[in-house]
Design a protein around this motif. Structure first.
Motif, PDB file in Angstrom:
ATOM      1  N   ALA A  15       9.472 -14.652  36.946  1.00 15.73           N
ATOM      2  CA  ALA A  15       9.198 -14.174  38.302  1.00 15.73           C
ATOM      3  C   ALA A  15       8.790 -12.703  38.295  1.00 15.73           C
ATOM      4  CB  ALA A  15      10.416 -14.388  39.198  1.00 15.73           C
ATOM      5  N   ILE A  16       9.471 -11.887  37.504  1.00 18.71           N
ATOM      6  CA  ILE A  16       9.119 -10.466  37.414  1.00 18.71           C
ATOM      7  C   ILE A  16       7.736 -10.311  36.792  1.00 18.71           C
ATOM      8  CG2 ILE A  16       9.743  -8.246  36.366  1.00 18.71           C
ATOM      9  CD1 ILE A  16      12.722  -9.245  36.644  1.00 18.71           C
ATOM     10  N   GLY A 115      13.632 -17.142  42.915  1.00 14.08           N
ATOM     11  CA  GLY A 115      12.873 -17.817  43.975  1.00 14.08           C
ATOM     12  C   GLY A 115      12.351 -16.860  45.023  1.00 14.08           C
ATOM     13  N   THR A 116      13.147 -15.832  45.362  1.00 15.94           N
ATOM     14  CA  THR A 116      12.693 -14.878  46.379  1.00 15.94           C
ATOM     15  C   THR A 116      11.674 -13.902  45.804  1.00 15.94           C
ATOM     16  OG1 THR A 116      14.530 -13.336  46.032  1.00 15.94           O
ATOM     17  CG2 THR A 116      14.845 -15.063  47.665  1.00 15.94           C
ATOM     18  N   LEU A 117      11.754 -13.637  44.508  1.00 12.09           N
ATOM     19  CA  LEU A 117      10.718 -12.812  43.868  1.00 12.09           C
ATOM     20  C   LEU A 117       9.399 -13.570  43.853  1.00 12.09           C
ATOM     21  CD1 LEU A 117      12.649 -11.283  40.827  1.00 12.09           C
ATOM     22  CD2 LEU A 117      11.841 -10.074  42.860  1.00 12.09           C
ATOM     23  N   THR A 126      10.060  -9.723  53.859  1.00 12.08           N
ATOM     24  CA  THR A 126       9.487  -9.480  52.541  1.00 12.08           C
ATOM     25  C   THR A 126      10.624  -9.139  51.588  1.00 12.08           C
ATOM     26  OG1 THR A 126       7.436  -8.661  53.521  1.00 12.08           O
ATOM     27  CG2 THR A 126       7.876  -8.018  51.233  1.00 12.08           C
ATOM     28  N   THR A 127      10.591  -9.722  50.392  1.00  9.76           N
ATOM     29  CA  THR A 127      11.620  -9.450  49.390  1.00  9.76           C
ATOM     30  C   THR A 127      11.640  -7.960  49.077  1.00  9.76           C
ATOM     31  OG1 THR A 127      11.344 -11.639  48.430  1.00  9.76           O
ATOM     32  CG2 THR A 127      12.396  -9.970  47.029  1.00  9.76           C
ATOM     33  N   THR A 128      12.839  -7.385  49.055  1.00 10.38           N
ATOM     34  CA  THR A 128      13.028  -5.975  48.714  1.00 10.38           C
ATOM     35  C   THR A 128      13.777  -5.875  47.391  1.00 10.38           C
ATOM     36  OG1 THR A 128      13.067  -5.275  51.023  1.00 10.38           O
ATOM     37  CG2 THR A 128      14.087  -3.786  49.428  1.00 10.38           C
ATOM     38  N   GLY A 186      19.261 -15.559  50.072  1.00 10.41           N
ATOM     39  CA  GLY A 186      19.933 -14.363  49.612  1.00 10.41           C
ATOM     40  C   GLY A 186      19.902 -13.272  50.651  1.00 10.41           C
ATOM     41  N   PHE A 187      20.074 -12.053  50.188  1.00  7.29           N
ATOM     42  CA  PHE A 187      20.146 -10.899  51.072  1.00  7.29           C
ATOM     43  C   PHE A 187      18.767 -10.323  51.331  1.00  7.29           C
ATOM     44  CE2 PHE A 187      24.361 -10.179  48.709  1.00  7.29           C
ATOM     45  CZ  PHE A 187      25.053 -10.976  49.600  1.00  7.29           C
ATOM     46  N   GLY A 188      18.506  -9.988  52.570  1.00 12.54           N
ATOM     47  CA  GLY A 188      17.267  -9.321  52.941  1.00 12.54           C
ATOM     48  C   GLY A 188      17.560  -7.929  53.428  1.00 12.54           C
TER      49      GLY A 188
END
Length: 191
Positions: A15-16, A115-117, A126-128, A186-188
């Protein structure tokens, strides 16, 4: 363009790598069988489980001098899944920084799931990627990789904030393992 070496071919490493490639950066992805391949990136992402870190540092630590090292680990007790295994006044990132005094160590990506990445979103946000470290230029370089790949980056402060990031990552993992949040959730962050 920045050159990244990602040690680890699991979901997070992939993902990265995708985020970096989307931003036009070059990526070298190395698996556990690539120990004879030199690390070439200006940024080295340690996308391996925390228990593997000491082995990675023993085998490749000399190649990390002068580089930005990104620790993405969550040093949790994988047997009990109920605690972090680093001292309460420390972090995995602090341990890595102590072992690599010639490197600029950052903590990042540990509060996001693969998954969020990959999706670029956490729910409607937007993923942070939260980034902690003591070197402002290193944080800015990593933030550029993250934002050019379509995500948000936020400076979370000095490397001593890695402990809080690891606690947040631990909480998120335990919630997902208990099926209270999904692995694509997850966390946003709303800034």
């Amino acid at each position: 363009m920045t050159n990244l070496s990602i040690l680890g071919t699991g979901n997070m490493g992939q993902a990265i790598a995708a985020v970096a490639a989307k931003g036009g950066h070059s990526v070298q992805q190395l698996g556990e069988n690539d120990t004879n391949t030199p690390v070439t990136g200006d940024i080295v992402v340690l996308a391996v489980p925390y228990p593997a870190i000491s082995d990675v540092l023993a085998k490749r630590g000399d190649q990390f001098a002068g580089k930005i090292i990104v620790d993405i680990t969550n040093p949790l007790n994988f047997e009990t899944f109920d605690s972090l295994v680093v001292p309460a006044d420390s972090s995995a990132a602090a341990e890595i920084a102590a072992a690599l005094p010639q490197s600029r160590v950052l903590k990042a990506f540990n509060t996001t799931f693969a998954g969020t990445l990959a999706a670029g979103t956490v729910g409607p946000l937007t993923t942070t990627v939260l980034i902690a470290g003591d070197d402002a230029d290193a944080k800015a370089t990593l933030a550029d990789v993250v934002t050019s790949g379509g995500l948000n980056a936020m400076d979370a402060g000095a490397l001593k904030r890695a402990r809080e990031l690891e606690a947040a990552g631990f909480l998120q993992l335990t919630l997902a393992a208990a099926e209270k949040v999904s692995w694509t959730g997850g966390f946003g962050v709303i800034a």
